[in-house]
Design an enzyme around this catalytic site. Structure first.
Site, PDB file in Angstrom:
ATOM      1  N   LYS A   1       0.649  -1.312   0.018  1.00  0.00           N
ATOM      2  CA  LYS A   1       0.108   0.018  -0.127  1.00  0.00           C
ATOM      3  C   LYS A   1       0.911   1.276   0.078  1.00  0.00           C
ATOM      4  O   LYS A   1       1.586   1.557   0.698  1.00  0.00           O
ATOM      5  CB  LYS A   1      -0.846  -0.097   1.164  1.00  0.00           C
ATOM      6  CG  LYS A   1      -1.959   1.208   1.287  1.00  0.00           C
ATOM      7  CD  LYS A   1      -2.400   1.400   2.432  1.00  0.00           C
ATOM      8  CE  LYS A   1      -2.498   2.731   3.060  1.00  0.00           C
ATOM      9  NZ  LYS A   1      -2.421   3.881   2.317  1.00  0.00           N
TER      10      LYS A   1
ATOM     11  N   GLU B   1       9.826   1.942  10.659  1.00  0.00           N
ATOM     12  CA  GLU B   1      10.880   3.090  10.214  1.00  0.00           C
ATOM     13  C   GLU B   1      10.051   4.210  10.585  1.00  0.00           C
ATOM     14  O   GLU B   1       9.159   4.505   9.688  1.00  0.00           O
ATOM     15  CB  GLU B   1      11.323   2.922   8.874  1.00  0.00           C
ATOM     16  CG  GLU B   1      12.076   1.648   8.536  1.00  0.00           C
ATOM     17  CD  GLU B   1      13.341   1.727   9.088  1.00  0.00           C
ATOM     18  OE1 GLU B   1      13.838   2.856   9.836  1.00  0.00           O
ATOM     19  OE2 GLU B   1      13.908   0.544   9.384  1.00  0.00           O
TER      20      GLU B   1
ATOM     21  N   CYS C   1      12.781  11.743   6.480  1.00  0.00           N
ATOM     22  CA  CYS C   1      13.113  11.522   7.731  1.00  0.00           C
ATOM     23  C   CYS C   1      14.477  11.741   8.011  1.00  0.00           C
ATOM     24  O   CYS C   1      14.807  11.704   9.336  1.00  0.00           O
ATOM     25  CB  CYS C   1      12.562  10.039   7.972  1.00  0.00           C
ATOM     26  SG  CYS C   1      13.544   9.048   6.967  1.00  0.00           S
TER      27      CYS C   1
ATOM     28  N   GLU D   1       8.398  16.500  15.981  1.00  0.00           N
ATOM     29  CA  GLU D   1       8.888  16.350  14.409  1.00  0.00           C
ATOM     30  C   GLU D   1       7.917  17.487  13.834  1.00  0.00           C
ATOM     31  O   GLU D   1       6.656  17.495  13.999  1.00  0.00           O
ATOM     32  CB  GLU D   1       8.502  14.962  13.901  1.00  0.00           C
ATOM     33  CG  GLU D   1       8.726  14.741  12.464  1.00  0.00           C
ATOM     34  CD  GLU D   1       9.048  13.495  11.802  1.00  0.00           C
ATOM     35  OE1 GLU D   1       7.735  12.888  12.021  1.00  0.00           O
ATOM     36  OE2 GLU D   1       9.573  12.974  11.116  1.00  0.00           O
TER      37      GLU D   1
HETATM   38  P1  NAD Z   1       1.699   8.253   8.106  1.00  0.00           P
HETATM   39  O1  NAD Z   1       2.154   7.402   9.230  1.00  0.00           O
HETATM   40  O2  NAD Z   1       0.447   8.927   8.129  1.00  0.00           O
HETATM   41  O3  NAD Z   1       1.360   7.236   6.829  1.00  0.00           O
HETATM   42  C1  NAD Z   1       2.317   6.294   6.097  1.00  0.00           C
HETATM   43  C2  NAD Z   1       1.367   5.239   5.797  1.00  0.00           C
HETATM   44  O4  NAD Z   1       0.502   4.505   6.588  1.00  0.00           O
HETATM   45  C3  NAD Z   1       0.346   5.569   4.549  1.00  0.00           C
HETATM   46  O5  NAD Z   1       0.410   4.813   3.481  1.00  0.00           O
HETATM   47  C4  NAD Z   1      -0.696   5.681   5.238  1.00  0.00           C
HETATM   48  O6  NAD Z   1      -1.982   5.713   4.175  1.00  0.00           O
HETATM   49  C5  NAD Z   1      -0.792   4.533   6.270  1.00  0.00           C
HETATM   50  N1  NAD Z   1      -1.528   4.543   7.251  1.00  0.00           N
HETATM   51  C6  NAD Z   1      -2.161   5.571   7.811  1.00  0.00           C
HETATM   52  N2  NAD Z   1      -2.585   5.324   9.101  1.00  0.00           N
HETATM   53  C7  NAD Z   1      -2.749   3.994   8.957  1.00  0.00           C
HETATM   54  C8  NAD Z   1      -3.258   2.972  10.068  1.00  0.00           C
HETATM   55  N3  NAD Z   1      -4.022   3.298  11.004  1.00  0.00           N
HETATM   56  N4  NAD Z   1      -3.077   1.544   9.845  1.00  0.00           N
HETATM   57  C9  NAD Z   1      -2.357   1.340   8.823  1.00  0.00           C
HETATM   58  N5  NAD Z   1      -1.682   2.275   7.849  1.00  0.00           N
HETATM   59  C10 NAD Z   1      -2.001   3.324   8.175  1.00  0.00           C
HETATM   60  O7  NAD Z   1       3.141   8.949   7.674  1.00  0.00           O
HETATM   61  P2  NAD Z   1       3.147   9.987   6.399  1.00  0.00           P
HETATM   62  O8  NAD Z   1       2.539  11.327   6.708  1.00  0.00           O
HETATM   63  O9  NAD Z   1       2.694   9.352   4.983  1.00  0.00           O
HETATM   64  O10 NAD Z   1       4.834  10.106   6.056  1.00  0.00           O
HETATM   65  C11 NAD Z   1       5.508  11.166   7.090  1.00  0.00           C
HETATM   66  C12 NAD Z   1       6.020  10.286   8.319  1.00  0.00           C
HETATM   67  O11 NAD Z   1       6.835   9.338   7.854  1.00  0.00           O
HETATM   68  C13 NAD Z   1       7.041  11.172   9.217  1.00  0.00           C
HETATM   69  O12 NAD Z   1       6.796  10.886  10.505  1.00  0.00           O
HETATM   70  C14 NAD Z   1       8.477  10.744   8.495  1.00  0.00           C
HETATM   71  O13 NAD Z   1       9.508  10.902   9.796  1.00  0.00           O
HETATM   72  C15 NAD Z   1       8.154   9.308   8.414  1.00  0.00           C
HETATM   73  N6  NAD Z   1       9.241   8.805   7.397  1.00  0.00           N
HETATM   74  C16 NAD Z   1      10.069   7.754   8.008  1.00  0.00           C
HETATM   75  C17 NAD Z   1      11.096   6.987   7.377  1.00  0.00           C
HETATM   76  C18 NAD Z   1      12.101   6.262   8.080  1.00  0.00           C
HETATM   77  O14 NAD Z   1      12.867   5.492   7.257  1.00  0.00           O
HETATM   78  N7  NAD Z   1      12.251   6.173   9.332  1.00  0.00           N
HETATM   79  C19 NAD Z   1      11.106   7.366   6.056  1.00  0.00           C
HETATM   80  C20 NAD Z   1      10.012   8.515   5.612  1.00  0.00           C
HETATM   81  C21 NAD Z   1       9.246   9.019   6.345  1.00  0.00           C
END
Ligand code: NAD
Length: 474
Positions: free
Chosen positions: A172, A247, A281, A378
């Site tokens: 997804k 992650e 990130c 963050e």
């Molecule tokens: P998010 O957590 O809102 O969403 C990430 C994914 O999870 C999306 O596909 C979303 O649809 C899905 N999702 C949302 N709610 C869910 C649930 N209840 N159950 C299962 N899946 C769900 O994050 P975002 O806003 O898309 O991305 C930004 C965040 O990602 C920031 O916090 C950033 O630091 C982090 N990030 C971390 C890394 C790393 O490698 N550590 C890399 C990139 C981004």
């Protein structure tokens, strides 16, 4: 209007409920496409397809799985420009970044794990009690869930090792940036990638992501995204005893020591804070600067930040585009209001840019201590804070004053000090005199609130396999 359906069993698959979500262009705020609003029924169809494909895919020789990944990489490479345009449009990413860095890295992920499939080896233990050897067997069906900030780059970073290790995948991407993953699924089908091995389900996180995590057939979940959602996934997966790799977010420190070559590295230091509008990130959002150079560094840094070309992501000269969505724009604007309320001094930026789309001016703040919300939470936008430090212990204390622990960057010429910091920084990764240095063999991930587990190289191959020990009496 363009529509992005699911791809299940090698075919495009409209949402069973017939519901679609709007996809926006961050550069204008306009709706440019629609993406399938999946449900548990769509997820189940993808899981069944994956389960049916598993016996065939897992029993292929590793070299044949490697060939499929190479073919996918070749076919994506032929459509690199299309993928780059897709990400620039729905993610607001500068086209130069998508074209020159991120899509090439997505291709590299596929190729790297094609090689990994043929190189991965398991352990044997002998000399104590007979002969023991370890079988590393694929898990079955695995789920991958990825975010919007590096859409195809992080999507392939997960599916490639999962497939290389012999699993079938239900993936997804973020509903905010669904285009490039859809293109990859379409490319896979066009080259005859075995149906059901790699399935794509779109939709909102709670509806689709949670249905994936809790599905009976899913053996492991690889997630990249926010800490809050990571915790939610962990809470759903734990009672079902599913393997998870998380992650998550970061609040990364970058430390600039007086004796470093910071003048020569200023462009990289600016990039490390503002690449992709700070929506990586790994961006350093807390710049810690030795007090003896603080004023000189601050003035030079701010001048360089003010010179960044913010503009239309489709323009090859643009260095900074808009934020990805209205919701994210609002979140960053709230963080700026908090910073002001906490007494931050705004050295540059600090506000939205008066134009269509979700633009915020690159912002540098000073005057806030390590306990401020601005320095602890963050923000994930074009916002960086400056704090002076006096001596190594103070630098270390400031760097470690965080609940997160993804990466720290040191700008330093003192090797013993760099080695001490590498040991004592509470992060999963440390970069010295470089930023975002990629070697796909190395363990990638964070500690504390930044995650659980490691991706990359053999770590990823181990995550996507079950170790089974076989002991033979000799
Ligand atoms: P998010 O957590 O809102 O969403 C990430 C994914 O999870 C999306 O596909 C979303 O649809 C899905 N999702 C949302 N709610 C869910 C649930 N209840 N159950 C299962 N899946 C769900 O994050 P975002 O806003 O898309 O991305 C930004 C965040 O990602 C920031 O916090 C950033 O630091 C982090 N990030 C971390 C890394 C790393 O490698 N550590 C890399 C990139 C981004």
């Amino acid at each position: 209007m363009q529509r992005y359906p699911h791809w299940i069993d090698g075919k495009s698959h409209p949402p069973v409920d017939g519901a679609w979500l709007d996809v926006h262009a961050p550069a204008t705020g306009e709706v440019i496409a629609q993406v399938a609003a999946g449900t548990a029924t769509d997820v189940d169809a993808a899981m069944q397809a994956a389960q049916r494909a598993f016996p065939m895919w897992s029993s292929l020789p590793n070299s044949q799985r490697a060939q499929w990944l190479e073919r996918l990489a070749d076919a994506l490479e032929e459509r690199l420009e299309e993928a780059a345009q897709a990400e620039s449009r729905d993610g607001g990413k500068p086209i130069s970044l998508a074209r020159d860095v991120e899509i090439p890295r997505a291709i590299a992920n596929l190729r790297f794990f094609a090689h990994a499939a043929t190189q991965f080896a398991s352990e044997s233990h002998h000399g104590e009690a007979g002969l023991n050897f370890t079988l590393r067997q694929p898990l079955g069906v695995v789920a991958t869930i990825s975010p919007w900030n590096l859409p195809l780059y992080l999507f392939t970073w997960k599916i490639a090792p999962a497939l290389a290790a012999g699993n079938c995948v239900v993936a997804k991407p973020s509903e905010v940036t669904p285009h490039s993953a859809t293109l990859l699924a379409e490319i896979a089908a066009s080259i005859g990638f075995p149906p059901g091995v790699f399935n794509l389900v779109h939709g909102a996180g709670p509806a689709v992501g949670e249905a994936m995590v809790t599905h009976a057939q899913v053996k492991a979940i690889s997630f990249t995204g926010s800490t809050a959602v990571g915790k939610r996934i962990a809470s759903l997966a734990a009672p079902l005893l599913k393997k998870v790799s998380l992650e998550l977010g970061g609040k990364n420190p970058s430390l600039v020591f007086a004796d470093s070559d910071w003048h020569d590295n200023l462009d990289t230091i600016v990039r490390s804070a503002f690449q992709n509008s700070g929506q990586i990130c790994l961006c350093g959002s807390r710049l810690l600067v030795e007090r003896s150079i603080y004023d000189e560094f601050r003035d030079a840094f701010v001048a360089r930040v003010q010179a960044l070309r913010v503009g239309d992501p489709a323009d090859p000269a643009t260095q900074l585009g808009p934020l990805v969505s209205q919701a994210h724009f609002d979140k960053v604007m709230r963080a700026l209001a908090t910073a002001r309320a906490e007494g931050a001094h705004v050295l540059c930026g600090g506000d939205a840019i008066d134009r269509a789309g979700w633009y915020i001016a690159p912002t540098v703040l000073e005057g806030l201590g390590p306990d401020s919300a601005t320095n602890r939470e963050e923000i994930f936008g074009p916002v960086v804070t400056l704090q002076p430090f006096d001596g190594d212990d103070h630098a270390l204390a400031l760097a470690n004053a965080s609940d997160y622990g993804l990466v720290a960057t040191l700008w330093d010429r003192d090797l013993p000090r760099a080695l001490r910091f590498a040991r004592e920084l509470r992060t999963g990764m440390v970069w010295v005199n470089t930023w975002l240095m990629r070697d796909l063999r190395t363990p990638f991930g964070g500690s504390n609130q930044s995650g659980l587990g490691r991706e990359g190289g053999a770590e990823a191959m181990r995550f996507f396999t079950e170790a089974k020990n076989v002991g033979i009496k000799t």
